[in-house]
Design a protein around this motif. Structure first.
Motif, PDB file in Angstrom:
ATOM      1  N   THR A   6      17.751   5.710  25.844  1.00 32.77           N
ATOM      2  CA  THR A   6      16.914   4.554  25.543  1.00 32.77           C
ATOM      3  C   THR A   6      16.920   4.335  24.033  1.00 32.77           C
ATOM      4  O   THR A   6      17.321   5.212  23.261  1.00 32.77           O
ATOM      5  CB  THR A   6      15.469   4.789  26.025  1.00 32.77           C
ATOM      6  N   ASP A   7      16.468   3.170  23.612  1.00 34.32           N
ATOM      7  CA  ASP A   7      16.406   2.895  22.180  1.00 34.32           C
ATOM      8  C   ASP A   7      15.476   3.894  21.502  1.00 34.32           C
ATOM      9  O   ASP A   7      14.473   4.315  22.091  1.00 34.32           O
ATOM     10  CB  ASP A   7      15.915   1.464  21.925  1.00 34.32           C
ATOM     11  N   PRO A   8      15.811   4.276  20.278  1.00 37.03           N
ATOM     12  CA  PRO A   8      14.985   5.256  19.571  1.00 37.03           C
ATOM     13  C   PRO A   8      13.621   4.673  19.205  1.00 37.03           C
ATOM     14  O   PRO A   8      13.455   3.457  19.103  1.00 37.03           O
ATOM     15  CB  PRO A   8      15.789   5.567  18.317  1.00 37.03           C
ATOM     16  N   ASP A  15      14.557   2.446  10.654  1.00 39.67           N
ATOM     17  CA  ASP A  15      14.618   1.101  10.085  1.00 39.67           C
ATOM     18  C   ASP A  15      15.545   1.048   8.876  1.00 39.67           C
ATOM     19  O   ASP A  15      16.267   0.070   8.680  1.00 39.67           O
ATOM     20  CB  ASP A  15      13.221   0.606   9.702  1.00 39.67           C
ATOM     21  N   ALA A  16      15.539   2.119   8.068  1.00 41.73           N
ATOM     22  CA  ALA A  16      16.416   2.174   6.894  1.00 41.73           C
ATOM     23  C   ALA A  16      17.885   2.213   7.321  1.00 41.73           C
ATOM     24  O   ALA A  16      18.733   1.545   6.716  1.00 41.73           O
ATOM     25  CB  ALA A  16      16.076   3.377   6.020  1.00 41.73           C
ATOM     26  N   LEU A  17      18.194   2.983   8.368  1.00 45.47           N
ATOM     27  CA  LEU A  17      19.573   3.017   8.879  1.00 45.47           C
ATOM     28  C   LEU A  17      20.003   1.639   9.354  1.00 45.47           C
ATOM     29  O   LEU A  17      21.113   1.182   9.056  1.00 45.47           O
ATOM     30  CB  LEU A  17      19.698   4.013  10.035  1.00 45.47           C
ATOM     31  N   PHE A  18      19.118   0.969  10.104  1.00 47.73           N
ATOM     32  CA  PHE A  18      19.447  -0.359  10.616  1.00 47.73           C
ATOM     33  C   PHE A  18      19.644  -1.346   9.477  1.00 47.73           C
ATOM     34  O   PHE A  18      20.577  -2.163   9.504  1.00 47.73           O
ATOM     35  CB  PHE A  18      18.353  -0.863  11.560  1.00 47.73           C
ATOM     36  N   GLY A  26      26.343  -6.843   8.717  1.00 47.15           N
ATOM     37  CA  GLY A  26      25.756  -8.019   9.335  1.00 47.15           C
ATOM     38  C   GLY A  26      25.242  -7.774  10.741  1.00 47.15           C
ATOM     39  O   GLY A  26      24.774  -8.692  11.407  1.00 47.15           O
ATOM     40  N   TYR A  27      25.328  -6.558  11.222  1.00 46.03           N
ATOM     41  CA  TYR A  27      24.809  -6.171  12.532  1.00 46.03           C
ATOM     42  C   TYR A  27      24.571  -4.660  12.522  1.00 46.03           C
ATOM     43  O   TYR A  27      25.031  -3.957  11.627  1.00 46.03           O
ATOM     44  CB  TYR A  27      25.768  -6.554  13.660  1.00 46.03           C
ATOM     45  N   VAL A  28      23.866  -4.160  13.536  1.00 45.88           N
ATOM     46  CA  VAL A  28      23.608  -2.727  13.657  1.00 45.88           C
ATOM     47  C   VAL A  28      24.587  -2.141  14.670  1.00 45.88           C
ATOM     48  O   VAL A  28      24.652  -2.584  15.826  1.00 45.88           O
ATOM     49  CB  VAL A  28      22.148  -2.453  14.091  1.00 45.88           C
ATOM     50  N   MET A  29      25.331  -1.151  14.223  1.00 46.71           N
ATOM     51  CA  MET A  29      26.324  -0.514  15.085  1.00 46.71           C
ATOM     52  C   MET A  29      25.653   0.294  16.191  1.00 46.71           C
ATOM     53  O   MET A  29      24.558   0.837  16.003  1.00 46.71           O
ATOM     54  CB  MET A  29      27.226   0.404  14.256  1.00 46.71           C
ATOM     55  N   ASN A  30      26.332   0.404  17.327  1.00 46.95           N
ATOM     56  CA  ASN A  30      25.824   1.222  18.425  1.00 46.95           C
ATOM     57  C   ASN A  30      25.656   2.678  18.007  1.00 46.95           C
ATOM     58  O   ASN A  30      24.703   3.337  18.436  1.00 46.95           O
ATOM     59  CB  ASN A  30      26.746   1.124  19.644  1.00 46.95           C
ATOM     60  N   THR A  31      26.565   3.194  17.186  1.00 56.74           N
ATOM     61  CA  THR A  31      26.426   4.584  16.745  1.00 56.74           C
ATOM     62  C   THR A  31      25.180   4.759  15.878  1.00 56.74           C
ATOM     63  O   THR A  31      24.517   5.785  15.951  1.00 56.74           O
ATOM     64  CB  THR A  31      27.660   5.074  15.965  1.00 56.74           C
ATOM     65  N   ARG A  33      22.402   3.042  16.170  1.00 59.83           N
ATOM     66  CA  ARG A  33      21.261   3.058  17.106  1.00 59.83           C
ATOM     67  C   ARG A  33      21.126   4.431  17.761  1.00 59.83           C
ATOM     68  O   ARG A  33      20.021   4.940  17.945  1.00 59.83           O
ATOM     69  CB  ARG A  33      21.434   1.989  18.178  1.00 59.83           C
ATOM     70  N   LEU A  34      22.244   5.031  18.107  1.00 58.07           N
ATOM     71  CA  LEU A  34      22.224   6.354  18.721  1.00 58.07           C
ATOM     72  C   LEU A  34      21.681   7.397  17.744  1.00 58.07           C
ATOM     73  O   LEU A  34      20.765   8.159  18.065  1.00 58.07           O
ATOM     74  CB  LEU A  34      23.629   6.729  19.190  1.00 58.07           C
TER      75      LEU A  34
END
Length: 188
Positions: A6-8, A15-18, A26-31, A33-34
């Protein structure tokens, strides 16, 4: 969902990583999010990757060769796409596609030896030999750099293992933005 998880839980660190991905890509990578499930682990891993290559000849281009050879030998489509695209940016699309396909003929001799080593470590680290290490020495790498590139490859394999085990799939935009020669070398 991020892969199989599930989403963290939102936090200042996640938030800093995103925000970094948004600023850089320009987008948040799936890795991302993981790894936002434990941002300190992500930061620590990448700090160690930077530490192990600091002061070596493993510049961005060589790191891109190492990751591309490692990821493709390991069967990791995500890092193959991401780093194959980065390699294309510094070595050309055809060279990157070839390295991902296991053809290092477009690289200088030292870089060919390095790519072969990365594949050996990724596929069967228990089967490497002193002769394999001697090949790196003959290509001009001192023992400290052989150690550094081996640790770098092992840490990239750890990153890929987590991503693959938990179902992180390549982002549509990552695939779309990759050069055709890189996309062609990556199985869907």
């Amino acid at each position: 969902m991020t892969g199989y998880l599930t989403d963290p839980t939102a936090s200042a660190e996640s938030d800093a990583l995103f925000a970094e991905d948004e600023a850089d890509l320009g987008y948040v990578m799936n890795t991302t999010r993981l790894w936002a499930h434990d941002p300190a682990a992500e930061r620590g891993l990448f700090a160690l990757l930077g530490q192990v290559t600091a002061g070596t000849s493993l510049d961005f281009r060589r790191r891109a060769i190492l990751v591309s050879a490692t990821a493709s030998a390991f069967g990791d489509p995500y890092c193959s796409l991401a780093w194959g695209s980065r390699l294309a940016g510094v070595a050309g699309d055809d060279v990157a596609g070839a390295v991902l396909s296991g053809d290092d003929s477009g690289l200088p001799a030292a870089d060919q030896a390095m790519a072969r080593w990365a594949r050996r470590v990724a596929r069967a680290p228990h089967a490497t030999t002193a002769t394999d290490v001697d090949e790196l020495r003959e290509a001009g790498f001192p023992d400290a750099e052989i150690f550094a590139m081996t640790v770098f490859v092992a840490l990239r394999l750890a990153f890929s293992t987590v991503n693959n085990a938990l179902g992180a799939t390549p982002d549509d935009r990552l695939r779309a933005d990759a050069p055709p020669a890189v996309r062609a070398a990556i199985p869907r």
